[in-house]
Design an enzyme around this catalytic site. Structure first.
Site, mmCIF file in Angstrom:
data_model
loop_
_atom_site.group_PDB
_atom_site.id
_atom_site.type_symbol
_atom_site.label_atom_id
_atom_site.label_comp_id
_atom_site.label_asym_id
_atom_site.label_seq_id
_atom_site.Cartn_x
_atom_site.Cartn_y
_atom_site.Cartn_z
ATOM 1 C CE LYS A 178 -2.476 1.658 3.659
ATOM 2 N NZ LYS A 178 -2.467 3.130 3.672
ATOM 3 C CE LYS B 204 -7.798 6.408 4.631
ATOM 4 N NZ LYS B 204 -6.355 6.122 4.476
ATOM 5 C CG ASP C 104 -12.112 18.202 -4.008
ATOM 6 O OD1 ASP C 104 -13.038 19.017 -4.201
ATOM 7 O OD2 ASP C 104 -10.929 18.545 -3.846
ATOM 8 C CD GLN D 296 -5.345 2.117 12.801
ATOM 9 O OE1 GLN D 296 -6.524 2.456 12.898
ATOM 10 N NE2 GLN D 296 -4.735 1.974 11.650
#
Ligand code: C5P
Length: 237
Positions: A39, A68, A71, A192
């Site tokens: 990633k 991510k 807009d 997290q």
């Protein structure tokens, strides 16, 4: 190489959250005998743009580009168009129906994952943002919309994966970050909040898990990878 070998090497997506292309490549060189899926997120993309994405592709690895996008619909559509010819396997977006529709329209061959609720959010974070739904209800609502609007899957914590799998069926791809070794799951000591082990996530219905710091900040990343892969294999049984 057996079918299981091929599959297990794709199950864990190593989050290359490091500060330079050189560090990312070093990490991949260490992990690649055991892992073929990586990633690239905000930190590394800001440092190297598409350099590491293209390098990973050239080495035959799969890439999740986790920027991510959020807009207005037209801007998200144009951003997804910039990515869809890059050979990326997964890209992430979030937003309401018009934003998701625009992204789906532009996705080409890449698989689009909608972020449901960040794994760093707990119930209190939703309240602080003025939201009244529970995390589980919001995740389920957003996942259902994403699937109905044509997304291939969602990014969601392992805590909600069983609910999503049972309510939305096999077609939905579930990619689960917030993975920690068992001891950390018990003491919950970093940013997290909705965390599970790799085995719990896969057993609960996740297709892939995303793992960053437990691997990239370990003195022995390959050992952590292989320990998690053993848990995942045990979860199939
Ligand atoms: O280091 P750690 O294992 O917590 O890294 C998790 C990775 O997954 C980070 O790169 C983070 O940006 C990403 N991610 C997440 N939660 C989401 C979506 C992506 O933690 N909902």
């Amino acid at each position: 190489m057996t079918q299981t070998d091929i599959e297990i090497k794709d199950r864990i997506i190593v989050a290359l959250d490091v500060e330079s292309a050189a560090q990312a490549k070093e990490m991949v060189r260490r992990c690649e005998p055991a892992c073929t899926f990586y990633k690239v997120g905000l930190q590394l993309f800001m440092a190297s743009w598409f350099e590491v994405v293209d390098w990973l592709k050239d080495r035959g690895h799969k890439v999740m580009l986790d920027l991510k996008f959020f807009d207005i619909p037209e801007t998200v559509k144009l951003a997804v168009e910039q990515v869809n010819s890059r050979g990326v396997t997964f890209a992430t977006i979030h937003g309401n129906d018009p934003i998701i529709r625009a992204a789906v329209e532009a996705r080409g061959d890449l698989k689009l994952l909608a972020v449901t609720v960040l794994t760093s959010f707990g119930e209190e974070d939703l309240r602080a943002m003025g939201m009244t739904q529970s995390v589980a209800d919001l995740v389920a609502f957003r996942a259902r919309r994403a699937l109905e609007l044509g997304c291939d899957g969602v990014v969601s914590s392992g805590l909600e994966a069983p609910l999503l799998r049972s309510e939305l069926g096999k077609k939905l791809l579930i990619v689960t970050p917030g993975i920690r070794p068992g001891a950390n799951v018990r003491d919950g000591s970093d940013d997290q909040k909705r965390i599970v082990t790799a085995g719990m996530a896969i057993r609960g219905g996740a297709n892939h898990v995303v793992v960053g710091r437990p691997i990239t900040r370990s003195a022995d990343p390959v050992r952590v990878l292989e320990t998690m892969q053993a848990e995942i294999l045990a979860a199939y049984q």
